[in-house]
Design an enzyme around this catalytic site. Structure first.
Site, PDB file in Angstrom:
ATOM      1  N   TRP A   1       7.577   5.582  -2.465  1.00  6.99           N
ATOM      2  CA  TRP A   1       8.139   4.270  -1.951  1.00  6.99           C
ATOM      3  C   TRP A   1       7.023   2.920  -2.395  1.00  6.99           C
ATOM      4  O   TRP A   1       7.387   2.026  -2.875  1.00  6.99           O
ATOM      5  CB  TRP A   1       8.170   4.067  -0.516  1.00  6.99           C
ATOM      6  CG  TRP A   1       9.487   4.720   0.083  1.00  6.99           C
ATOM      7  CD1 TRP A   1       9.912   5.668   0.775  1.00  6.99           C
ATOM      8  CD2 TRP A   1      10.676   3.605   0.219  1.00  6.99           C
ATOM      9  NE1 TRP A   1      11.247   5.617   1.074  1.00  6.99           N
ATOM     10  CE2 TRP A   1      11.531   4.351   0.727  1.00  6.99           C
ATOM     11  CE3 TRP A   1      10.845   2.388  -0.255  1.00  6.99           C
ATOM     12  CZ2 TRP A   1      12.873   3.969   1.055  1.00  6.99           C
ATOM     13  CZ3 TRP A   1      12.103   1.974  -0.160  1.00  6.99           C
ATOM     14  CH2 TRP A   1      13.040   2.525   0.532  1.00  6.99           C
TER      15      TRP A   1
ATOM     16  N   ASN B   1       3.701   2.934  10.739  1.00  5.77           N
ATOM     17  CA  ASN B   1       4.854   2.612   9.839  1.00  5.77           C
ATOM     18  C   ASN B   1       5.810   2.312  10.936  1.00  5.77           C
ATOM     19  O   ASN B   1       6.675   1.099  10.592  1.00  5.77           O
ATOM     20  CB  ASN B   1       5.425   3.697   8.653  1.00  5.77           C
ATOM     21  CG  ASN B   1       6.526   3.150   7.872  1.00  5.77           C
ATOM     22  OD1 ASN B   1       6.540   2.086   7.240  1.00  5.77           O
ATOM     23  ND2 ASN B   1       7.462   3.987   8.194  1.00  5.77           N
TER      24      ASN B   1
ATOM     25  N   TRP C   1      11.337 -14.254   7.597  1.00  5.79           N
ATOM     26  CA  TRP C   1      10.327 -12.833   7.266  1.00  5.79           C
ATOM     27  C   TRP C   1       9.067 -13.372   6.477  1.00  5.79           C
ATOM     28  O   TRP C   1       8.016 -12.818   6.705  1.00  5.79           O
ATOM     29  CB  TRP C   1      10.959 -12.119   6.422  1.00  5.79           C
ATOM     30  CG  TRP C   1      11.597 -12.567   5.176  1.00  5.79           C
ATOM     31  CD1 TRP C   1      12.995 -13.029   5.051  1.00  5.79           C
ATOM     32  CD2 TRP C   1      11.221 -12.434   4.060  1.00  5.79           C
ATOM     33  NE1 TRP C   1      13.295 -13.231   3.630  1.00  5.79           N
ATOM     34  CE2 TRP C   1      12.169 -13.203   3.160  1.00  5.79           C
ATOM     35  CE3 TRP C   1       9.844 -12.092   3.338  1.00  5.79           C
ATOM     36  CZ2 TRP C   1      11.696 -13.180   1.531  1.00  5.79           C
ATOM     37  CZ3 TRP C   1       9.620 -12.129   1.944  1.00  5.79           C
ATOM     38  CH2 TRP C   1      10.537 -12.751   1.143  1.00  5.79           C
TER      39      TRP C   1
HETATM   40  C1  LIG Z   1       7.266  -4.670   7.633  1.00  6.49           C
HETATM   41  C2  LIG Z   1       5.986  -3.644   6.695  1.00  6.49           C
HETATM   42  C3  LIG Z   1       5.145  -4.106   5.928  1.00  6.49           C
HETATM   43  C4  LIG Z   1       4.150  -2.966   5.328  1.00  6.49           C
HETATM   44  N1  LIG Z   1       3.042  -3.604   4.633  1.00  6.49           N
HETATM   45  C5  LIG Z   1       2.429  -2.830   4.121  1.00  6.49           C
HETATM   46  C6  LIG Z   1       0.933  -3.014   3.443  1.00  6.49           C
HETATM   47  O1  LIG Z   1       0.871  -4.101   3.499  1.00  6.49           O
HETATM   48  N2  LIG Z   1       0.343  -2.076   3.019  1.00  6.49           N
HETATM   49  C7  LIG Z   1       0.875  -0.643   2.821  1.00  6.49           C
HETATM   50  O2  LIG Z   1       0.006   0.137   2.013  1.00  6.49           O
HETATM   51  N3  LIG Z   1       2.005  -0.230   3.387  1.00  6.49           N
HETATM   52  C8  LIG Z   1       2.655  -1.118   4.077  1.00  6.49           C
HETATM   53  N4  LIG Z   1       3.893  -0.908   4.639  1.00  6.49           N
HETATM   54  C9  LIG Z   1       4.114   0.671   4.486  1.00  6.49           C
HETATM   55  C10 LIG Z   1       3.709   1.489   5.589  1.00  6.49           C
HETATM   56  O3  LIG Z   1       3.946   1.186   6.747  1.00  6.49           O
HETATM   57  C11 LIG Z   1       2.215   1.941   5.431  1.00  6.49           C
HETATM   58  O4  LIG Z   1       2.025   2.526   4.136  1.00  6.49           O
HETATM   59  C12 LIG Z   1       2.097   3.227   6.260  1.00  6.49           C
HETATM   60  O5  LIG Z   1       2.307   2.978   7.511  1.00  6.49           O
HETATM   61  C13 LIG Z   1       0.478   3.768   6.141  1.00  6.49           C
HETATM   62  O6  LIG Z   1       0.054   4.625   7.035  1.00  6.49           O
HETATM   63  P1  LIG Z   1      -0.242   6.173   6.204  1.00  6.49           P
HETATM   64  O7  LIG Z   1      -1.147   5.767   5.236  1.00  6.49           O
HETATM   65  O8  LIG Z   1      -0.589   6.699   7.615  1.00  6.49           O
HETATM   66  O9  LIG Z   1       1.042   6.566   5.555  1.00  6.49           O
HETATM   67  P2  LIG Z   1       1.639   7.866   5.228  1.00  6.49           P
HETATM   68  O10 LIG Z   1       3.002   8.095   6.107  1.00  6.49           O
HETATM   69  O11 LIG Z   1       0.433   9.009   5.444  1.00  6.49           O
HETATM   70  O12 LIG Z   1       2.007   7.722   3.662  1.00  6.49           O
HETATM   71  C14 LIG Z   1       1.449   7.886   2.722  1.00  6.49           C
HETATM   72  C15 LIG Z   1       1.383   6.670   1.796  1.00  6.49           C
HETATM   73  O13 LIG Z   1       2.219   6.349   1.347  1.00  6.49           O
HETATM   74  C16 LIG Z   1       2.584   4.943   1.262  1.00  6.49           C
HETATM   75  N5  LIG Z   1       3.477   4.387   2.063  1.00  6.49           N
HETATM   76  C17 LIG Z   1       4.081   4.902   3.136  1.00  6.49           C
HETATM   77  N6  LIG Z   1       5.140   4.495   3.506  1.00  6.49           N
HETATM   78  C18 LIG Z   1       5.242   3.420   2.879  1.00  6.49           C
HETATM   79  C19 LIG Z   1       6.342   2.456   2.540  1.00  6.49           C
HETATM   80  N7  LIG Z   1       7.513   2.273   3.522  1.00  6.49           N
HETATM   81  N8  LIG Z   1       6.388   1.544   1.514  1.00  6.49           N
HETATM   82  C20 LIG Z   1       5.537   1.684   0.861  1.00  6.49           C
HETATM   83  N9  LIG Z   1       4.528   2.362   0.609  1.00  6.49           N
HETATM   84  C21 LIG Z   1       4.437   3.450   1.667  1.00  6.49           C
HETATM   85  C22 LIG Z   1       1.437   4.223   1.867  1.00  6.49           C
HETATM   86  O14 LIG Z   1       0.401   3.983   0.620  1.00  6.49           O
HETATM   87  C23 LIG Z   1       0.682   5.591   2.582  1.00  6.49           C
HETATM   88  O15 LIG Z   1      -0.687   5.382   2.492  1.00  6.49           O
HETATM   89  C24 LIG Z   1       4.708  -1.616   5.246  1.00  6.49           C
HETATM   90  C25 LIG Z   1       5.889  -1.306   5.942  1.00  6.49           C
HETATM   91  C26 LIG Z   1       6.670  -2.313   6.620  1.00  6.49           C
HETATM   92  C27 LIG Z   1       8.052  -1.726   7.419  1.00  6.49           C
END
Ligand SMILES: Cc1cc2nc3c(=O)[nH]c(=O)nc-3n(C[C@H](O)[C@H](O)[C@H](O)COP(=O)(O)OP(=O)(O)OC[C@H]3O[C@@H](n4cnc5c(N)ncnc54)[C@H](O)[C@@H]3O)c2cc1C
Length: 478
Positions: A278, A344, A362
């Protein structure tokens, strides 16, 4: 003796750093490498960053400086316009090449284009490497060579491509002793103060987070990733944002544990890797459509009105400070304020609430997240916001409207997350967190009554979208 510059941008590590490794190889055993970071001198008014992220950046730079010293080098700090500072550094040192890892953001690209022109004029090389993504730009395209606009077919092509193996840690780097450096940047230089309890910065801490995740929680990622009160996700997003980990290291670490897991665990690993995809999906979209930062991806929704909620002039401020009276929304916004990170599922709930319950543009939420998040990533944030607003790359668009109460029942049924982040609600019954309270009542002293009726605002959103669509086709609105 050959001298080259490595320009650190969002790649603060010495392990598996593509351009840094290439710079050291190009200088050769007798040559010298000037590793430089150029701090921006903006003063607080920047639209796209804030205290938590800058604090993590400062800590990660301090850690990078130590790591470089441990292998014989020195991190040089300069401040100001990156292109002008690099030009000065070339003059000062007689470097013949500048190495850097490519930044997929429109701002980073613009800087690269400028530096390329300067390098050409000066007769030096500017060598930009792929590092931030496993597959970038044009690597995962449709059979017709066009850009994928939806995720699932993109991810199939992404997974089918051969994967690079991560490189080793650098063993040695030599930096000329004569080069002067400014001190490491500190938060106060930008007039910022951070109150968020951010994760430990630096490459070692990031590697430990990844190790902890792949040695346990990854196996149950599929079941736990949406439960907001459980630490079921990797929490490495800030590490990817600042390049403390490379996506290649993450892919390899996940694949390594996958083999030893039962079928459910293997599915969880694939689900986790799909999230990494993603991230790259949104990066390639922004690469091909930089206008996404200003405009709705789905052109049908450009120019759509976002009418304020009548009689609630402070609606945006109440959302920002976690005082909407919707416990799940407020818990998420308070988690963001307290830690600079948000789950997320919570990001989706709060973004939908802002756009589809409060009918606020938004772009305002997107900018607030960029100022507040420690992991603020322009492409992912824009993608997440447009997805939530119903204007983005999504197969089920604007009529997907999450109900905050149903989301609580499903993803925080015991109220663990809500109670963790809203002290006023620690002693209330579970039932009162799962349903809207009776008209005009508060769930607990000091906690606001819900600022709106979700079902009313849901209908209003559907009506707004339908009217706008009708205005495009010239049909009479419903
Ligand atoms: C409104 C909104 C804003 C967001 N803003 C950001 C942001 O500024 N920076 C950011 O890194 N992510 C963003 N995300 C995506 C996601 O929420 C975060 O990457 C995630 O919560 C990070 O936590 P984690 O490292 O535990 O994710 P995990 O679930 O462990 O996922 C592993 C990695 O995958 C990537 N990832 C996961 N979900 C997504 C996703 N939906 N879209 C893109 N990459 C993803 C991230 O790099 C993450 O660290 C956003 C999502 C939404 C809905």
């Amino acid at each position: 003796m050959k001298k080259v510059i490595h320009w650190f941008r969002r790649d603060f590590r010495i392990t598996d750093n593509t351009a840094l490794t290439a710079a050291v190889a190009s200088a050769g055993p007798e040559g010298e490498v000037i590793p430089v970071y150029i701090a921006s001198d903006w003063q607080g008014s920047h639209r796209w960053t804030g205290p938590a992220r800058q604090e993590f950046l400062c800590g990660s730079l301090a850690s990078l400086a130590k790591n470089l010293e441990a292998i014989g080098g020195r991190l040089i700090i300069r401040r100001g316009d990156a292109v002008a500072e690099l030009e000065k550094l070339v003059q000062e040192t007689g470097a013949t090449a500048i190495f850097a890892n490519r930044d997929p953001d429109p701002f980073g690209r613009a800087m690269e284009a400028k530096l390329e022109r300067v390098a050409r004029e000066r007769g030096i090389e500017f060598l930009v490497h792929k590092d931030v993504c496993i597959h970038e730009r044009d690597e995962a395209l449709t059979g017709q060579g066009t850009v994928f606009r939806v995720f699932t077919p993109y991810s199939k092509v992404w997974f089918a491509l051969p994967k690079p193996t991560p490189g080793p840690a650098l063993k040695k780097i030599t930096t000329p002793a004569s080069i002067t450096s400014l001190p490491l940047p500190e938060l106060s230089e930008w007039g910022l103060v951070s109150t968020a309890a951010i994760p430990e910065p630096g490459e070692r801490a990031a590697r430990e987070r990844l190790k902890a995740f792949v040695s346990g929680p990854i196996a149950e990622y599929g079941a736990h990733r949406d439960i907001m009160g459980v630490a079921g996700t990797s929490q490495i997003s800030q590490d990817l944002r600042f390049g403390l980990l490379s996506p290649r290291q993450i892919y390899a670490a996940a694949k390594q544990v996958e083999e030893g897991l039962p079928p459910e665990g293997r599915k969880s690993v694939m689900k986790f890797l799909a999230e990494i995809v993603w991230r790259e999906f949104y990066m390639q979209l922004l690469w091909h459509y930089p206008e996404l930062l200003e405009q709705e991806f789905n052109s049908n929704w450009r120019g759509m009105p976002w009418p304020a909620l009548p009689g609630v002039p402070d609606a945006f401020e109440r959302w920002c400070s976690g005082m909407t009276g919707f416990p799940i929304v407020d818990a998420a916004m308070r988690q963001l304020a307290a830690t600079g990170w948000m789950h997320n599922r919570s990001r989706m709930i709060t973004a939908m609430f802002l756009t589809k319950d409060l009918h606020i543009d938004w772009r305002l939420g997107e900018a607030f997240f960029m100022r507040s998040l420690v992991d603020g990533e322009i492409a992912s944030n824009n993608g997440g916001w447009q997805w939530s607003a119903g204007t983005g790359a999504d197969a089920a668009p604007y009529f997907r409207i999450q109900n905050p109460w149903s989301q609580t029942k499903r993803y925080d049924p015991e109220g663990a997350y809500i109670r963790r982040w809203i002290p006023e609600l620690r002693n209330v019954s579970n039932a009162s967190l799962l349903e809207p309270p009776a008209d005009g009542c508060s769930i607990a002293p000091g906690y606001p009554v819900p600022m709106l009726d979700h079902s009313v605002e849901r209908d209003r959103t559907l009506d707004l979208f339908a009217r706008h669509k009708a205005s495009l086709t010239g049909a009479s609105s419903p």
